[in-house]
Scaffold this motif. Structure first.
Motif, mmCIF file in Angstrom:
data_model
loop_
_atom_site.group_PDB
_atom_site.id
_atom_site.type_symbol
_atom_site.label_atom_id
_atom_site.label_comp_id
_atom_site.label_asym_id
_atom_site.label_seq_id
_atom_site.Cartn_x
_atom_site.Cartn_y
_atom_site.Cartn_z
ATOM 1 N N UNK A 119 0.669 -1.069 -0.085
ATOM 2 C CA UNK A 119 -0.139 -0.109 -0.004
ATOM 3 C C UNK A 119 0.769 1.186 0.045
ATOM 4 N N UNK A 120 0.278 2.318 -0.375
ATOM 5 C CA UNK A 120 1.008 3.718 -0.341
ATOM 6 C C UNK A 120 0.207 4.641 -0.694
ATOM 7 N N UNK A 121 0.369 5.949 -0.113
ATOM 8 C CA UNK A 121 -0.280 7.182 -0.097
ATOM 9 C C UNK A 121 0.773 8.414 -0.068
ATOM 10 N N UNK A 122 0.215 9.587 -0.694
ATOM 11 C CA UNK A 122 1.207 10.694 -0.547
ATOM 12 C C UNK A 122 1.514 11.043 0.756
ATOM 13 N N UNK A 123 2.635 12.049 1.000
ATOM 14 C CA UNK A 123 2.701 12.552 2.249
ATOM 15 C C UNK A 123 2.048 13.854 2.385
ATOM 16 N N UNK A 124 1.555 14.357 1.292
ATOM 17 C CA UNK A 124 0.707 15.363 1.333
ATOM 18 C C UNK A 124 -0.754 15.009 0.465
ATOM 19 N N UNK A 177 -10.278 -6.023 -3.252
ATOM 20 C CA UNK A 177 -9.504 -4.604 -3.253
ATOM 21 C C UNK A 177 -10.371 -3.568 -4.139
ATOM 22 N N UNK A 178 -10.666 -3.973 -5.353
ATOM 23 C CA UNK A 178 -11.456 -3.057 -6.079
ATOM 24 C C UNK A 178 -12.886 -2.557 -5.256
ATOM 25 N N UNK A 179 -13.442 -3.571 -4.852
ATOM 26 C CA UNK A 179 -14.542 -3.272 -4.049
ATOM 27 C C UNK A 179 -14.449 -2.231 -2.713
ATOM 28 N N UNK A 180 -13.532 -2.540 -1.902
ATOM 29 C CA UNK A 180 -13.157 -1.708 -0.701
ATOM 30 C C UNK A 180 -12.934 -0.341 -1.036
ATOM 31 N N UNK A 181 -12.215 -0.053 -2.289
ATOM 32 C CA UNK A 181 -11.593 1.238 -2.550
ATOM 33 C C UNK A 181 -13.048 1.944 -2.999
ATOM 34 N N UNK A 182 -13.774 1.310 -3.760
ATOM 35 C CA UNK A 182 -14.867 1.987 -4.616
ATOM 36 C C UNK A 182 -15.951 2.381 -3.269
ATOM 37 N N UNK A 183 -16.068 1.418 -2.436
ATOM 38 C CA UNK A 183 -17.004 1.818 -1.214
ATOM 39 C C UNK A 183 -16.574 2.970 -0.511
ATOM 40 N N UNK A 184 -15.191 3.056 -0.115
ATOM 41 C CA UNK A 184 -14.811 4.202 0.433
ATOM 42 C C UNK A 184 -14.612 5.244 -0.438
ATOM 43 N N UNK A 185 -14.064 5.194 -1.480
ATOM 44 C CA UNK A 185 -13.746 6.504 -2.312
ATOM 45 C C UNK A 185 -14.757 6.750 -3.444
ATOM 46 N N UNK A 186 -15.668 5.714 -3.865
ATOM 47 C CA UNK A 186 -16.593 6.172 -5.054
ATOM 48 C C UNK A 186 -15.936 6.098 -6.439
ATOM 49 N N UNK A 187 -14.751 5.472 -6.450
ATOM 50 C CA UNK A 187 -14.062 5.461 -7.640
ATOM 51 C C UNK A 187 -13.788 3.899 -8.283
ATOM 52 N N UNK A 228 -6.675 14.176 -0.820
ATOM 53 C CA UNK A 228 -8.275 13.916 -0.069
ATOM 54 C C UNK A 228 -7.943 13.763 1.348
ATOM 55 N N UNK A 229 -9.049 13.517 2.261
ATOM 56 C CA UNK A 229 -8.989 13.346 3.398
ATOM 57 C C UNK A 229 -8.086 11.966 3.792
ATOM 58 N N UNK A 230 -7.222 12.283 4.362
ATOM 59 C CA UNK A 230 -6.269 10.969 4.617
ATOM 60 C C UNK A 230 -6.907 10.143 5.412
ATOM 61 N N UNK A 231 -7.922 10.199 6.297
ATOM 62 C CA UNK A 231 -8.704 9.330 6.847
ATOM 63 C C UNK A 231 -9.476 8.316 6.119
ATOM 64 N N UNK A 232 -9.761 8.680 4.990
ATOM 65 C CA UNK A 232 -10.197 7.735 3.993
ATOM 66 C C UNK A 232 -9.373 6.526 3.833
ATOM 67 N N UNK A 233 -8.051 6.914 3.715
ATOM 68 C CA UNK A 233 -6.989 6.003 3.151
ATOM 69 C C UNK A 233 -6.707 5.025 4.466
ATOM 70 N N UNK A 234 -6.773 5.682 5.666
ATOM 71 C CA UNK A 234 -6.867 4.807 6.985
ATOM 72 C C UNK A 234 -7.711 3.697 6.884
ATOM 73 N N UNK A 235 -9.111 4.181 6.838
ATOM 74 C CA UNK A 235 -10.407 3.301 6.778
ATOM 75 C C UNK A 235 -10.148 2.054 5.767
#
Length: 263
Positions: free
Chosen positions: A158-163, A253-263, A166-173
Motif C-alpha cells: 500500500x502507499x499514499x502521498x505525504x501531502x 480490493x476494487x470493491x473496498x476502494x470503490x466503497x470508500x472513495x466511490x472510484x 483527499x481526507x487522509x482518514x479515508x485511506x486509513x479506513x
C-alpha cells in the motif's frame, strides 16, 4: 502493432532503465547534503534523480527523436502518439536514507496504451520488463502473479502521498479494512518496485493513491503481462489511484476502494 516493433521498443526501455540505474549506483551511499533538495515540505529530489533522468532522456531521444519524453523531474510535453514516461528514481526518500528499495522506471505509451515497460533495481541488479503480448520477465526468467487464493495468506502493498489531497482518514479506513482481512500489509515506498514485486508473486495485491503516470506506466504492463489485473481510477493522469492484484484478490480490493472513495 508488429511484435518486432514492440521488441525494439522494449529493448530501448530496458537499456534506458539500466543506464539510469548505473547513475543511481554511483550516487547511492555517497550523496552529499548539498545534493538533496526539497520540492515541497516532504517532497525530496536529489542530484541523482536529475542526472539519471538526463541520461535516460538523451538515450531515448537518440533512438526515437520523434517521440515525446515526460519525466518526473524535467517534465516534458504529451505530444504525438508515442510518449515515454520516466521515473529516474522511484523511491527517492528510500534512496537518500540508504534503504535499498528504489528503482528506475521507463515505460512507453502509444495512442494512450502502455506498450512496454522496464523497471531496474540498481542495488539488487534486477531488471523487470514486459511488452504487450510478450509476457513479463525478471532477469530473463518469465514471472507470474501469485496463485494464492485465501485472503488470510495474502500480502498487500500500500502507499499514499505525504501531502494527500483527499481526507487522509479515508485511506486509513481502507487500509484498516484490508488489514483485517489479509495476512499482511507492507509499504516499501516505491510504486514501480511494488508493482514488480506483485508481478513476481511476492505481493498478492496493491493499493496506492494519488500517483502520476511515470510512477505506473512500466509497472502496470509488467503486472498485466504477468497475469494480474490493474485499475487506474483516473487513467494515465496525475493523481490517479492504482488498484492491482492477482485475479483472486483484485475484485476484493476494487470493491473496498470503490466503497470508500466511490472510484
Amino acid at each position: 502493432m508488429k511484435s518486432s516493433d514492440i521488441e525494439h521498443y522494449l529493448r530501448i526501455a530496458k537499456e534506458a532503465s539500466v543506464i539510469g540505474g548505473f547513475v543511481l549506483r554511483d550516487y547511492f551511499g555517497r550523496l552529499l547534503s548539498d545534493h538533496v533538495y526539497f520540492k515541497g515540505e516532504k517532497d525530496l529530489v536529489s542530484q541523482a534523480d536529475k542526472d539519471s533522468e538526463e541520461r535516460i532522456r538523451d538515450y531515448i531521444l537518440k533512438n526515437f527523436p520523434d517521440h515525446s519524453v515526460v519525466g518526473e523531474e524535467i517534465g516534458g510535453d504529451f505530444k504525438g502518439d508515442a510518449v515515454w514516461f520516466i521515473d529516474p528514481l522511484d523511491g527517492t526518500k528510500n534512496f537518500v536514507s540508504g534503504f535499498p528499495i528504489f528503482g528506475v522506471s521507463v515505460g512507453l505509451v502509444i495512442e494512450g496504451r502502455p506498450i512496454v515497460g522496464a523497471v531496474y533495481l540498481p542495488y539488487f541488479n534486477s531488471l523487470y520488463y514486459a511488452g504487450e503480448g510478450l509476457g513479463a520477465y525478471k532477469d530473463g526468467k518469465r514471472i507470474y502473479v501469485s496463485k494464492r487464493d485465501t485472503l488470510k495468506r495474502m500480502s498487500v502493498s500500500y502507499g499514499f502521498p505525504s501531502r494527500a489531497k483527499r481526507d487522509i482518514n479515508l485511506y486509513w479506513e481502507i487500509f484498516r479494512e484490508v488489514f483485517d482481512k489479509v495476512g499482511s500489509m507492507r509499504r516499501p515506498g516505491a510504486a514501480a518496485v511494488d508493482l514488480c514485486f506483485l508481478a513476481e508473486g511476492i505481493f498478492d495485491g496493491l493499493i496506492e493513491f494519488e500517483l502520476n503516470p511515470w510512477d505506473v506506466v512500466a509497472g502496470t504492463i509488467v503486472v498485466k503481462e504477468a497475469g494480474g489485473l490493474v485499475k487506474l481510477t483516473k487513467g494515465l493522469t496525475n493523481g490517479t489511484d492504482v488498484i492491482a492484484g492477482s485475479p483472486y484478490i483484485f475484485p476484493y480490493l476494487e470493491e473496498v476502494v470503490k466503497l470508500k472513495l466511490g472510484v
